[in-house]
Design a protein around this motif. Structure first.
Motif, short mmCIF file in Angstrom:
data_model
loop_
_atom_site.label_atom_id
_atom_site.label_comp_id
_atom_site.label_asym_id
_atom_site.label_seq_id
_atom_site.Cartn_x
_atom_site.Cartn_y
_atom_site.Cartn_z
N UNK A 1 0.83 -1.20 0.00
CA UNK A 1 0.00 0.00 0.00
C UNK A 1 0.87 1.26 0.00
N UNK A 2 1.92 1.23 0.82
CA UNK A 2 2.83 2.37 0.88
C UNK A 2 3.52 2.56 -0.47
N UNK A 3 3.90 1.46 -1.11
CA UNK A 3 4.53 1.54 -2.43
C UNK A 3 3.57 2.14 -3.46
N UNK A 4 2.32 1.68 -3.44
CA UNK A 4 1.33 2.21 -4.39
C UNK A 4 1.07 3.69 -4.15
N UNK A 5 0.98 4.09 -2.89
CA UNK A 5 0.79 5.52 -2.58
C UNK A 5 1.98 6.34 -3.06
N UNK A 6 3.18 5.82 -2.83
CA UNK A 6 4.38 6.53 -3.27
C UNK A 6 4.46 6.60 -4.79
N UNK A 7 4.07 5.54 -5.46
CA UNK A 7 4.08 5.53 -6.92
C UNK A 7 3.10 6.55 -7.47
N UNK A 8 1.93 6.66 -6.86
CA UNK A 8 0.94 7.65 -7.30
C UNK A 8 1.48 9.07 -7.09
N UNK A 9 2.07 9.32 -5.92
CA UNK A 9 2.63 10.64 -5.64
C UNK A 9 3.78 10.96 -6.61
N UNK A 10 4.59 9.95 -6.92
CA UNK A 10 5.69 10.15 -7.86
C UNK A 10 5.16 10.50 -9.24
N UNK A 11 4.10 9.84 -9.64
CA UNK A 11 3.50 10.13 -10.95
C UNK A 11 2.99 11.56 -10.98
N UNK A 12 2.37 12.00 -9.91
CA UNK A 12 1.86 13.37 -9.84
C UNK A 12 3.02 14.36 -9.94
N UNK A 13 4.12 14.09 -9.23
CA UNK A 13 5.28 14.98 -9.27
C UNK A 13 5.87 15.06 -10.68
N UNK A 14 5.99 13.92 -11.32
CA UNK A 14 6.56 13.91 -12.67
C UNK A 14 5.65 14.66 -13.64
N UNK A 15 4.35 14.45 -13.54
CA UNK A 15 3.42 15.15 -14.43
C UNK A 15 3.45 16.66 -14.20
N UNK A 16 3.58 17.09 -12.94
CA UNK A 16 3.70 18.52 -12.67
C UNK A 16 4.98 19.09 -13.28
N UNK A 17 6.07 18.33 -13.17
CA UNK A 17 7.33 18.77 -13.77
C UNK A 17 7.21 18.88 -15.29
N UNK A 18 6.57 17.89 -15.90
CA UNK A 18 6.38 17.94 -17.35
C UNK A 18 5.48 19.10 -17.75
N UNK A 19 4.47 19.38 -16.94
CA UNK A 19 3.59 20.51 -17.22
C UNK A 19 4.35 21.83 -17.16
N UNK A 20 5.20 21.98 -16.16
CA UNK A 20 6.01 23.20 -16.05
C UNK A 20 6.97 23.32 -17.23
N UNK A 21 7.61 22.22 -17.59
CA UNK A 21 8.55 22.25 -18.71
C UNK A 21 7.84 22.59 -20.02
N UNK A 22 6.68 22.00 -20.24
CA UNK A 22 5.92 22.30 -21.46
C UNK A 22 5.48 23.75 -21.49
N UNK A 23 5.07 24.26 -20.34
CA UNK A 23 4.67 25.68 -20.27
C UNK A 23 5.82 26.61 -20.59
N UNK A 24 7.00 26.29 -20.07
CA UNK A 24 8.18 27.11 -20.37
C UNK A 24 8.52 27.06 -21.86
N UNK A 25 8.46 25.87 -22.43
CA UNK A 25 8.80 25.73 -23.85
C UNK A 25 7.78 26.40 -24.75
N UNK A 26 6.51 26.30 -24.41
CA UNK A 26 5.48 26.97 -25.22
C UNK A 26 5.62 28.48 -25.13
N UNK A 27 5.94 28.98 -23.94
CA UNK A 27 6.16 30.42 -23.79
C UNK A 27 7.33 30.90 -24.64
N UNK A 28 8.41 30.12 -24.65
CA UNK A 28 9.58 30.48 -25.46
C UNK A 28 9.24 30.41 -26.95
N UNK A 29 8.50 29.39 -27.34
CA UNK A 29 8.09 29.27 -28.74
C UNK A 29 7.23 30.46 -29.16
N UNK A 30 6.36 30.89 -28.29
CA UNK A 30 5.51 32.06 -28.59
C UNK A 30 6.37 33.31 -28.77
#
Length: 128
Positions: A14-43
């Protein structure tokens, strides 16, 4: 006899599954920030290039073309500076995401270290 072991395994899973879910959320937030920065630069790059092309289309005489050369050099320099700043921001986002993932995995590693002696003792008793 296996209930304590089963409870420990399910708790760890259960702890592993909770950690995996939190890790996925962190990675997706990082990807969202990176995509936002790249789209802003492209604009910004697109807007700068469109302005330059607009000015280039209006150049009719040799003097305007000479001025266009200076503006093209300035545009290239500005875009290079923006690319360096974007790269630095992307590295910062990546480092922040990696640090967050490392902090998230520390309790899981501690639980693994705590469970290892019990698992080894279980194997010894089962071998007898």
């Amino acid at each position: 006899m296996t209930k304590p072991f089963d409870f420990q395994v399910f708790s760890y899973a259960r702890q592993f599954a909770d950690s995996a879910f939190k890790a996925q959320v962190l990675v997706l937030k990082g990807l969202e920030q990176a995509a936002g920065l790249q789209l802003g630069a492209l604009e910004q790059h697109s807007r700068s290039a469109a302005d330059f092309l607009s000015i280039a289309g209006e150049a009719r005489d040799p003097e305007a073309l000479r001025g266009l050369w200076d503006k093209g050099v300035a545009l290239g320099r500005a875009q290079a500076e923006q690319a360096v700043a974007l790269t630095q921001n992307l590295v910062a986002v990546g480092r922040q995401t990696a640090e967050s993932l490392g902090a998230l995995m520390q309790p899981l590693a501690a639980a693994n270290d705590a469970a290892a002696p019990n698992a080894a003792g279980g194997r010894k008793s089962a071998a007898r």
